[in-house]
Design a protein around this motif. Structure first.
Motif, PDB file in Angstrom:
ATOM      1  N   SER A  18       0.833  -1.206   0.000  1.00  0.00           N
ATOM      2  CA  SER A  18       0.000   0.000   0.000  1.00  0.00           C
ATOM      3  C   SER A  18       0.864   1.251   0.000  1.00  0.00           C
ATOM      4  CB  SER A  18      -0.915  -0.023   1.235  1.00  0.00           C
ATOM      5  OG  SER A  18      -1.469   1.241   1.473  1.00  0.00           O
TER       6      SER A  18
ATOM      7  N   PRO B 106      -6.758  -0.415  -3.627  1.00  0.00           N
ATOM      8  CA  PRO B 106      -7.029  -0.073  -2.224  1.00  0.00           C
ATOM      9  C   PRO B 106      -7.877  -1.135  -1.518  1.00  0.00           C
ATOM     10  CG  PRO B 106      -7.183   1.870  -3.592  1.00  0.00           C
ATOM     11  CD  PRO B 106      -6.985   0.720  -4.535  1.00  0.00           C
TER      12      PRO B 106
ATOM     13  N   SER C  19      -9.994  -1.270   0.966  1.00  0.00           N
ATOM     14  CA  SER C  19     -11.413  -1.169   1.321  1.00  0.00           C
ATOM     15  C   SER C  19     -12.309  -1.430   0.112  1.00  0.00           C
ATOM     16  CB  SER C  19     -11.736   0.198   1.950  1.00  0.00           C
ATOM     17  OG  SER C  19     -11.736   1.247   1.009  1.00  0.00           O
TER      18      SER C  19
ATOM     19  N   MET D 128     -10.068   7.699  -4.176  1.00  0.00           N
ATOM     20  CA  MET D 128      -9.882   6.398  -3.519  1.00  0.00           C
ATOM     21  C   MET D 128      -8.626   5.702  -4.031  1.00  0.00           C
ATOM     22  SD  MET D 128     -13.565   4.620  -2.888  1.00  0.00           S
ATOM     23  CE  MET D 128     -13.060   3.866  -1.341  1.00  0.00           C
TER      24      MET D 128
ATOM     25  N   GLN E 181     -11.265   6.307   1.961  1.00  0.00           N
ATOM     26  CA  GLN E 181     -11.482   4.865   2.014  1.00  0.00           C
ATOM     27  C   GLN E 181     -12.813   4.585   2.701  1.00  0.00           C
ATOM     28  OE1 GLN E 181      -8.447   3.007   4.434  1.00  0.00           O
ATOM     29  NE2 GLN E 181      -9.317   3.765   6.346  1.00  0.00           N
TER      30      GLN E 181
END
Length: 523
Positions: free
Chosen positions: A165, A181, A183, A366, A423
């Protein structure tokens, strides 16, 4: 104790390691440096597991089997000859040829463990010409990871994911496509519920979709042995990241014989998947030549996707690989919702074939790699009424929704992340997935909500010329309708009165000061 020292102590192991490792980056670009760090983390992890298994064999009085790899492989542990063990690397950390020794260690591990074929960096450390002292310091930092400290917490998996990340964020716009990402991946998993069967990702990046699928199964008390992993990745270094990511977590997966282009060299031609999760490259141009792939069986029954944009090539690749009950959740740029020409013809056919189940428009900011607006598509081959029993005593009584598509607008949902990104929180994911599952089922309390969700039949979509843009269907809440004009103006009048009086008082005070100093201002 000072506030700063207290804050320092509260840092997670991931943050501490990142701060330490990142300081040593020097002249190496993040895109290269991530392979250095993640390769060493893998080496440390594999070596620690080897030493634990070796200690077990000694405790069991099996000393004569210590150098036989079968006795390690049977416990899902990679066998490491002496020159490939972390202890040997640390002993040699200050030597001039440490980069070569690391390359040799990784090559030796791969040679002795066929499951890791093509997974580890190949002569990478020698070629980079890393500063010897910085490499030694990085080895010391990674040496501090205690992979056996808390086996329930999957320390190495957490560190690996955190670093992926952070590297994606560090590489920034136009790069970092190896990472989706977390989430967003979690939301897709909670929606399509990949409990049992074949999971496929045609553009698998570093393997995040697979990792979160397994986490989803574990968190809902499913049996992860009931799923099989299939994937493909075009970029060779990212392909290696994915194989290491799966190996670190003990996940078996078939990512094809090599890194390869999914369109030109499909590694899973006859595959039928129960679940597909994907984040393919956005708006990929020139993905085929003019005369290439015109008769490809993946587009059978549809028009050939245009070479100017691969979005519908990815969609049809996934649709062709779904089983009769298969469901796919994938991310595309918003342009795919309303594109014209051949894209329009394919989209119209997909809708008429009752395959599109849900369209969710995501908030901006995002993704770490791009600013463009993106959408989650849910495609489902079986939207008929049926009952399905799932782990955790969950029973889904699906209604017949062949004639319906659910639209959701999530642009006002989310929480800040890393200062400039958005997120979904765990509660957001639960709430969004609940709306979707309620809509799918009989006797659930689903209702259209202005500015959030709408259930739309295919006839209405046809009237909108098969556009899948959510704002065409989700009701807009006109908040101005409920405003009392006189009341609002009276409030504004009071506020202005206070402001103007304060201004007048301030002006008079200033005039008084100048007057007292003998410099009166006449206006």
């Amino acid at each position: 104790m000072s506030k700063s020292s207290k804050a320092k102590k509260e840092k997670s192991i991931e943050e501490t390691l990142w701060d330490s490792a990142n300081k040593l980056r020097g002249s190496v670009e993040p895109a290269e440096y991530k392979h250095v760090v993640l390769g060493l983390i893998f080496l440390k992890f594999a070596s620690d597991k080897f030493e634990v298994r070796r200690a077990e064999l000694i405790a069991e009085g099996k000393d004569k089997f210590l150098e036989m790899k079968e006795f390690y492989n049977m416990s899902n542990v990679f066998f490491l000859p002496e020159e490939a063990r972390w202890s040997y690397i640390i002993q040699q950390a200050k030597q001039d040829d440490i980069a070569l020794k690391i390359d040799t260690a990784l090559h030796t591990i791969e040679k002795n463990n066929p499951a890791l074929k093509g997974a580890l960096p190949d002569n990478y450390f020698s070629r980079l010409g890393l500063d010897k002292s910085k490499l030694a310091a990085l080895l010391d930092t990674i040496n501090n990871i205690d992979t056996q400290k808390d086996k329930q917490q999957d320390v190495v998996g957490r560190v690996y994911e955190y670093f992926l990340s952070k590297f994606a964020i560090a590489e920034g716009k136009g790069k970092g496509e190896f990472y989706t990402p977390k989430s967003i991946v979690n939301l897709i998993a909670e929606m399509i519920e990949p409990y049992k069967g074949i999971i496929y990702d045609p553009a698998c990046g570093s393997g995040g979709m697979f990792v979160q699928s397994i986490k989803f199964i574990e968190s809902h008390h499913g049996n992860k042995k009931e799923v099989s992993i299939y994937g493909q990745e075009y970029t060779n270094t990212t392909y290696k990241l994915a194989k290491m990511n799966l190996a670190i977590r003990g996940i078996s997966g078939n990512l094809g014989e090599k890194a390869a282009d999914t369109f030109a060299d499909d590694q899973h031609k006859d595959l039928k998947a129960d679940y597909i999760m994907a984040n393919p490259p956005f708006n990929q141009k020139d993905w085929r030549a003019d005369n290439e792939l015109l008769d490809d069986p993946r587009w059978r029954g549809y028009d050939v996707p245009p070479k100017s944009n691969a979005n519908y090539g990815w969609i049809l690749n996934m649709v062709s690989k779904l089983s009769s009950n298969g469901v796919a959740g994938f991310i595309l740029s918003n342009g795919a919702l309303s594109g014209g020409g051949d894209e329009y013809k394919i989209r119209k056919k997909l809708i008429e074939n009752n395959l599109v189940e849900a369209i969710l428009i995501l908030p901006g900011s995002m993704f770490y790699t791009t600013d463009i607006s993106v959408t989650i598509w849910i495609v489902n081959c079986n939207k008929k009424a049926r009952t399905v029993e799932l782990p955790d005593n969950i029973v889904r009584n699906y209604r017949d929704r062949e004639d319906n598509v659910l639209f959701m607008d999530l642009r006002k949902i989310g929480e800040p992340f890393e200062k400039k990104y958005i997120q979904f929180s765990e509660k957001h994911i639960v709430d969004i997935a609940k709306t979707y599952h309620d809509w799918q089922q009989e006797d659930k309390d689903y209702q259209d909500v202005p500015e959030y969700c709408a259930s739309v039949n295919v006839a209405e979509i046809a009237k909108k010329d098969y556009s899948l843009v959510p704002s065409k269907y989700i009701e807009f809440a006109n908040r101005d309708e409920d405003i009392d004009f006189n009341e609002k103006m009276a409030d504004l009048q009071s506020e202005m009165k206070v402001l103007l009086k304060a201004e007048a008082d301030s002006k008079q005070e200033l005039l008084n000061v100048f007057k007292e100093l003998g410099f009166e201002i006449e206006i």
